[in-house]
Design an enzyme around this catalytic site. Structure first.
Site, PDB file in Angstrom:
ATOM      1  N   ASP A  51       0.830  -1.203   0.000  1.00 36.92           N
ATOM      2  CA  ASP A  51       0.000   0.000   0.000  1.00 36.92           C
ATOM      3  C   ASP A  51       0.867   1.257   0.000  1.00 36.92           C
ATOM      4  OD1 ASP A  51      -2.197  -1.583   0.032  1.00 36.92           O
ATOM      5  OD2 ASP A  51      -2.752  -1.227   2.116  1.00 36.92           O
ATOM      6  N   ALA A  52       1.985   1.195   0.723  1.00 34.10           N
ATOM      7  CA  ALA A  52       2.862   2.373   0.818  1.00 34.10           C
ATOM      8  C   ALA A  52       3.449   2.730  -0.542  1.00 34.10           C
ATOM      9  CB  ALA A  52       3.973   2.123   1.825  1.00 34.10           C
ATOM     10  N   TYR A  54       2.178   1.944  -3.452  1.00 33.11           N
ATOM     11  CA  TYR A  54       1.081   2.400  -4.301  1.00 33.11           C
ATOM     12  C   TYR A  54       0.748   3.858  -3.984  1.00 33.11           C
ATOM     13  CZ  TYR A  54      -3.634   2.750  -6.265  1.00 33.11           C
ATOM     14  OH  TYR A  54      -4.736   3.151  -6.960  1.00 33.11           O
ATOM     15  N   SER A 100     -13.026   7.371  -3.569  1.00 36.43           N
ATOM     16  CA  SER A 100     -12.059   7.016  -2.537  1.00 36.43           C
ATOM     17  C   SER A 100     -11.634   8.272  -1.795  1.00 36.43           C
ATOM     18  CB  SER A 100     -10.852   6.326  -3.166  1.00 36.43           C
ATOM     19  OG  SER A 100     -10.249   7.175  -4.121  1.00 36.43           O
ATOM     20  N   LEU A 101     -10.747   8.103  -0.814  1.00 34.37           N
ATOM     21  CA  LEU A 101     -10.338   9.215   0.049  1.00 34.37           C
ATOM     22  C   LEU A 101      -8.895   9.610  -0.208  1.00 34.37           C
ATOM     23  CD1 LEU A 101     -11.822   7.963   3.444  1.00 34.37           C
ATOM     24  CD2 LEU A 101     -12.885   9.518   1.805  1.00 34.37           C
ATOM     25  N   GLU A 135     -12.984   7.086  12.806  1.00 29.25           N
ATOM     26  CA  GLU A 135     -13.338   5.663  12.869  1.00 29.25           C
ATOM     27  C   GLU A 135     -12.242   4.847  12.208  1.00 29.25           C
ATOM     28  OE1 GLU A 135     -16.564   4.567  10.057  1.00 29.25           O
ATOM     29  OE2 GLU A 135     -16.457   6.674   9.441  1.00 29.25           O
ATOM     30  N   LYS A 137     -10.248   2.533   9.731  1.00 31.17           N
ATOM     31  CA  LYS A 137     -10.354   2.284   8.286  1.00 31.17           C
ATOM     32  C   LYS A 137     -10.178   0.780   8.063  1.00 31.17           C
ATOM     33  CE  LYS A 137      -8.450   3.700   3.797  1.00 31.17           C
ATOM     34  NZ  LYS A 137      -8.182   2.322   3.312  1.00 31.17           N
ATOM     35  N   ASP A 139      -9.666  -2.713   6.420  1.00 26.68           N
ATOM     36  CA  ASP A 139      -8.922  -3.163   5.247  1.00 26.68           C
ATOM     37  C   ASP A 139      -9.642  -4.369   4.649  1.00 26.68           C
ATOM     38  OD1 ASP A 139      -7.032  -3.377   3.310  1.00 26.68           O
ATOM     39  OD2 ASP A 139      -5.448  -4.179   4.599  1.00 26.68           O
ATOM     40  N   ARG A 158     -17.259  -1.860  -5.496  1.00 26.99           N
ATOM     41  CA  ARG A 158     -16.912  -0.515  -5.921  1.00 26.99           C
ATOM     42  C   ARG A 158     -16.629  -0.441  -7.417  1.00 26.99           C
ATOM     43  NH1 ARG A 158     -14.274   3.733  -3.287  1.00 26.99           N
ATOM     44  NH2 ARG A 158     -13.560   2.402  -1.579  1.00 26.99           N
ATOM     45  N   GLU A 194     -17.746  -2.186   4.358  1.00 24.53           N
ATOM     46  CA  GLU A 194     -16.585  -2.995   4.014  1.00 24.53           C
ATOM     47  C   GLU A 194     -16.810  -4.447   4.396  1.00 24.53           C
ATOM     48  OE1 GLU A 194     -12.731  -1.894   2.265  1.00 24.53           O
ATOM     49  OE2 GLU A 194     -14.548  -0.763   2.751  1.00 24.53           O
ATOM     50  N   TYR A 246     -20.697   1.989   7.204  1.00 24.09           N
ATOM     51  CA  TYR A 246     -20.165   3.273   7.658  1.00 24.09           C
ATOM     52  C   TYR A 246     -20.517   4.442   6.740  1.00 24.09           C
ATOM     53  CZ  TYR A 246     -16.505   1.921   4.306  1.00 24.09           C
ATOM     54  OH  TYR A 246     -15.833   1.523   3.183  1.00 24.09           O
ATOM     55  N   LYS A 310     -14.117  12.410   9.126  1.00 27.09           N
ATOM     56  CA  LYS A 310     -15.166  13.008   8.297  1.00 27.09           C
ATOM     57  C   LYS A 310     -15.815  14.163   9.046  1.00 27.09           C
ATOM     58  CE  LYS A 310     -16.332   8.533   6.191  1.00 27.09           C
ATOM     59  NZ  LYS A 310     -17.365   7.468   6.082  1.00 27.09           N
ATOM     60  N   LYS A 334      -3.385   7.226   7.327  1.00 30.76           N
ATOM     61  CA  LYS A 334      -2.835   5.878   7.205  1.00 30.76           C
ATOM     62  C   LYS A 334      -1.790   5.602   8.288  1.00 30.76           C
ATOM     63  CE  LYS A 334      -3.714   3.621   3.924  1.00 30.76           C
ATOM     64  NZ  LYS A 334      -3.403   3.712   2.493  1.00 30.76           N
ATOM     65  N   CYS A 439      19.085 -26.642  27.383  1.00 29.15           N
ATOM     66  CA  CYS A 439      18.519 -26.725  26.037  1.00 29.15           C
ATOM     67  C   CYS A 439      17.092 -27.260  26.102  1.00 29.15           C
ATOM     68  CB  CYS A 439      19.376 -27.631  25.166  1.00 29.15           C
ATOM     69  SG  CYS A 439      18.661 -27.959  23.531  1.00 29.15           S
ATOM     70  N   CYS A 442      16.991 -30.958  24.312  1.00 28.16           N
ATOM     71  CA  CYS A 442      17.633 -32.178  24.823  1.00 28.16           C
ATOM     72  C   CYS A 442      17.993 -32.106  26.308  1.00 28.16           C
ATOM     73  CB  CYS A 442      18.886 -32.494  24.012  1.00 28.16           C
ATOM     74  SG  CYS A 442      20.235 -31.313  24.250  1.00 28.16           S
ATOM     75  N   CYS A 463      23.675 -24.751  23.107  1.00 31.17           N
ATOM     76  CA  CYS A 463      23.512 -26.090  23.676  1.00 31.17           C
ATOM     77  C   CYS A 463      24.825 -26.844  23.562  1.00 31.17           C
ATOM     78  CB  CYS A 463      22.398 -26.825  22.927  1.00 31.17           C
ATOM     79  SG  CYS A 463      22.325 -28.596  23.264  1.00 31.17           S
ATOM     80  N   CYS A 469      21.486 -33.822  20.615  1.00 31.75           N
ATOM     81  CA  CYS A 469      20.414 -32.828  20.508  1.00 31.75           C
ATOM     82  C   CYS A 469      19.633 -33.013  19.206  1.00 31.75           C
ATOM     83  CB  CYS A 469      20.995 -31.411  20.563  1.00 31.75           C
ATOM     84  SG  CYS A 469      19.719 -30.134  20.538  1.00 31.75           S
TER      85      CYS A 469
END
Length: 721
Positions: A51-52, A54, A100-101, A135, A137, A139, A158, A194, A246, A310, A334, A439, A442, A463, A469
């Protein structure tokens, strides 16, 4: 320069440095790239970037458009939402577009948002508070539900914001979506929200998918989207989908004058609304909600990627209106893309192939950067305590206790790590973690060895039961068959664990005798659970394909401490054959002879690696296992470089001092291409020393041994370069 190179170079130029021609080309690139990512995310539920990343593409597009408004394209991403609906679903046109926002990424961005709203409305502070709701968001996948006379008529995704996909039959299978609304309902009600999947349901679904041989989902968002957009609604019905309401679209009558009132009315009608939604009157209140939700994110039980703000009054929303693809009256704050808060549920101690006891944080699962994270590295016991051997705080160390609220970080392919702990949320009575001195696999003593050079204890506890072991044995086998070692297809971690537990494979040599033993066994591999005739045959063929193995892969596969893939290649290249390597390592164990000097003279091999390798070969039980393994496989000799005619072919060369015409790595590579062997130290076996300015002890020793010394220019003249 190719078109790809040109595009890559443009992407590296800052927006304010782009010429108008470059800006036009960059907008074309961004439009195409963003459209493709929209298609993958909204159309296929299979995003290929975070997402970052994008968001960064969209920000760059918007910044270029702001600088060159005359270049805004007809297909500009700033005017588009989502992706076109798939042809496999019928289409539904939204009466009111689903936009979208815009995004905020910092607290300052939020202050700017509130300031812009006030300026647009000319909202005088004397008029009172500007109420804004906050509120989580969610995903998930956006969905619009149309009701007429209280009855569900259709459900649409959408899509591209104007036209969505008809998923009515699938939506009817979701228990959170009422078929009939309760109470006093307007003639037309279009509810938006959502579709999502809870963490526990997501984990259970993936377990079922894996057990049935299906493909698992990367994260709950993908699982929810893929489940809603099934062509067979029975599959959707079998998936544990949920829905939060929402927002709204087409409404014949609004039952409230505020955002908060509208959402509360949705609950009256029978929808699930988010209980964390709050009405705030100051920026500080908004930010307090944001940071509070951010820290409690892992306890919610579902994925969120930010907080949405909002303007509360609907008449003010109407006055503010829209700009391009988003409303002026709302924004999404975000969360940092690669960080998240979660709960430290436990600390588990894992034993590695070298006996190292490694603590691993067991976390409440949280999605970070598109990946569900449930484990994080804790390095060692000092890191957990936050205090070093000298009693001083160590860099990056934390006083970590089970039950703590911690912040984790995941960047790129780096293993997630804990970067902070919220001590204000520490539960009363939380006790410091008691790192084991035995350990867990063992029961042998686990000790921190003292470094003889520094006198300090090793940071890692190990160990001491190497031969008994089981954890070390299985981890060594997993390393042996791993990608950069023998790389045996179909022989992964699960197979190692299963075969070891059933006494089928205890050593590396056992892998290569497995087929012969299977022929004589009454319990055939093909009859075991999860196996069949074909899979067993494929495994045996994959094993046999590795009987002739590259020398460096064998050396790396032995799992000798400090011998990684790079050092294994250095050793293989230096000795050329397994026999020469084996004999030299055995001879070098006394650490006082020609074999030891030769080993340490290999450029890139230091005393630590040399000690580890010779100690490994000094152990009789290691040599016995090697003999058993070598009875089954044939290591390949390292192909010698054809350097016929080279004046330095076969000679041992040492470079020292400052090289001015090439780097040390370039010099080494050049010498090896010409058939020379490059050493890191001078000995009586050295044939040539190339000395640059500042040459010191190596030059002095070469002169004492009467070894030929030339300058860097002399080297180039000698090799004819």
């Amino acid at each position: 320069m190719t078109d790809t190179d040109t595009r890559a170079s443009l992407a590296a130029i800052a927006v304010d440095a782009l010429t108008i021609e470059e800006a036009q080309a960059e907008l074309e690139r961004l439009a195409g790239e963003i459209a493709e990512h929209d298609r993958r995310y909204h159309g296929e539920d299979a995003p290929t970037i975070s997402d970052a990343d994008y968001d960064a593409l969209r920000r760059r597009n918007n910044e270029i458009e702001a600088r060159y408004p005359e270049l805004v394209r007809a297909d500009s991403p700033s005017a588009n939402v989502g992706a076109a609906p798939l042809e496999t679903f019928s289409k539904i046109e939204h009466r009111v577009p689903m936009l979208s926002l815009d995004n905020a990424f910092t607290d300052e961005d939020v202050r700017d948002f509130v300031g812009r709203v006030r300026r647009f409305l000319k909202f005088d502070p004397l008029m009172g508070a500007l109420a804004v709701t906050a509120e989580p968001k969610i995903d998930g996948l956006s969905l619009s539900l149309r009701y007429e006379k209280g009855q569900l008529i259709y459900a649409a995704t959408r899509g591209d914001g104007t036209t969505g996909e008809n998923v009515t039959a699938n939506a009817r299978t979701i228990s959170d979506i009422p078929h009939t609304l309760k109470g006093d309902v307007p003639e037309v009600v279009e509810i938006r929200g959502e579709v999502y999947m809870a963490h526990a349901d997501f984990q259970a679904l993936n377990q079922r998918m894996e057990a049935n041989g299906g493909k698992v989902f990367a994260n709950p968002r993908n699982a929810a989207a893929g489940s809603l957009r099934q062509l067979n609604s029975e599959i959707t019905a079998s998936r544990p989908l949920k829905f939060f309401a929402y927002a709204w679209g087409d409404m014949s009558k609004l039952p409230s004058e505020t955002q908060m009132g509208m959402v509360e009315q949705m609950a009256v009608w029978g929808f699930q609304i988010n209980p964390l939604m709050k009405r705030c009157e100051t920026v500080e209140d908004l930010l307090a909600v944001y940071h509070g939700i951010e820290e409690d994110r892992a306890t919610l039980g579902y994925d969120i990627d930010g907080v949405v703000y909002k303007v509360d009054r609907l008449d003010l929303q109407q006055r503010l209106g829209f700009v391009s693809r988003s409303p002026r009256w709302a924004i999404a704050h975000k969360f940092p893309a690669e960080k998240a808060y979660t709960i430290l549920n436990d600390i588990e101690i894992q034993v590695g192939r070298t006996g190292a006891l490694t603590p691993v944080a067991k976390l409440e699962p949280v999605t970070v950067g598109g990946v569900v994270v449930s484990n994080a590295t804790l390095h060692n016991e000092d890191y957990i305590k936050g205090i070093g051997q000298d009693g001083e705080p160590i860099r990056g160390g934390k006083d970590l206790r089970i039950g703590d609220t911690v912040q984790i970080q995941r960047a790129g392919d780096v293993i997630p790590q804990i970067v902070d702990v919220d001590l204000d949320k520490r539960k009363e009575g939380a006790v410091a973690f008691d790192f084991p001195t035995a350990c867990p696999a063992c029961g042998s003593h686990a000790v921190r060895e003292e470094n003889p050079k520094t006198g300090r204890l090793d940071a890692v506890r190990r160990c001491t039961g190497a031969l008994i072991c089981p954890a070390q044995a299985t981890e060594r086998l997993k390393h042996f068959v791993s990608r950069n070692a023998f790389d045996i297809e179909g022989f992964g971690d699960k197979q190692v664990d299963a075969f070891y537990a059933d006494d089928l494979v205890k050593t590396a040599a056992d892998i290569f005798t497995l087929e012969e033993r299977d022929k004589q066994s009454l319990t055939k591999l093909r009859n075991r659970e999860g196996w069949g005739a074909v899979s067993a045959k494929n495994l045996f063929e994959a094993i046999n394909a590795k009987r002739n193995i590259d020398l460096h892969r064998l050396i790396f596969g032995l799992g000798i401490r400090h011998v990684g893939e790079g050092n294994a290649k250095l050793l293989a290249r230096a000795y050329g054959s397994w026999q020469a390597f084996y004999e030299a390592m055995v001879k070098a164990h006394d650490k006082d002879g020609e074999a030891w000097e030769d080993l340490n003279a290999i450029d890139g091999i230091g005393h630590i690696v040399a000690d580890a390798v010779t100690e490994f070969f000094a152990e009789e039980h290691n040599r016995e296992q090697l003999d058993a393994l070598l009875a089954q496989i044939t290591p390949k000799q390292v192909e010698k470089i054809d350097a016929s005619g080279s004046p330095v072919a076969g000679k041992t060369v040492v470079f020292t001092g400052s090289l001015e015409r090439m780097t040390r790595d370039e010099a080494k590579a050049m010498a090896e291409r010409l058939g020379a062997k490059v050493s890191g130290s001078v000995s009586k076996k050295t044939d040539l020393l190339v000395a640059g300015p500042g040459a010191g002890s190596k030059l002095k020793k070469a002169e004492e041994l009467q070894i030929e010394v030339i300058t860097e220019d002399g080297w180039f003249e000698l090799v004819g370069a």
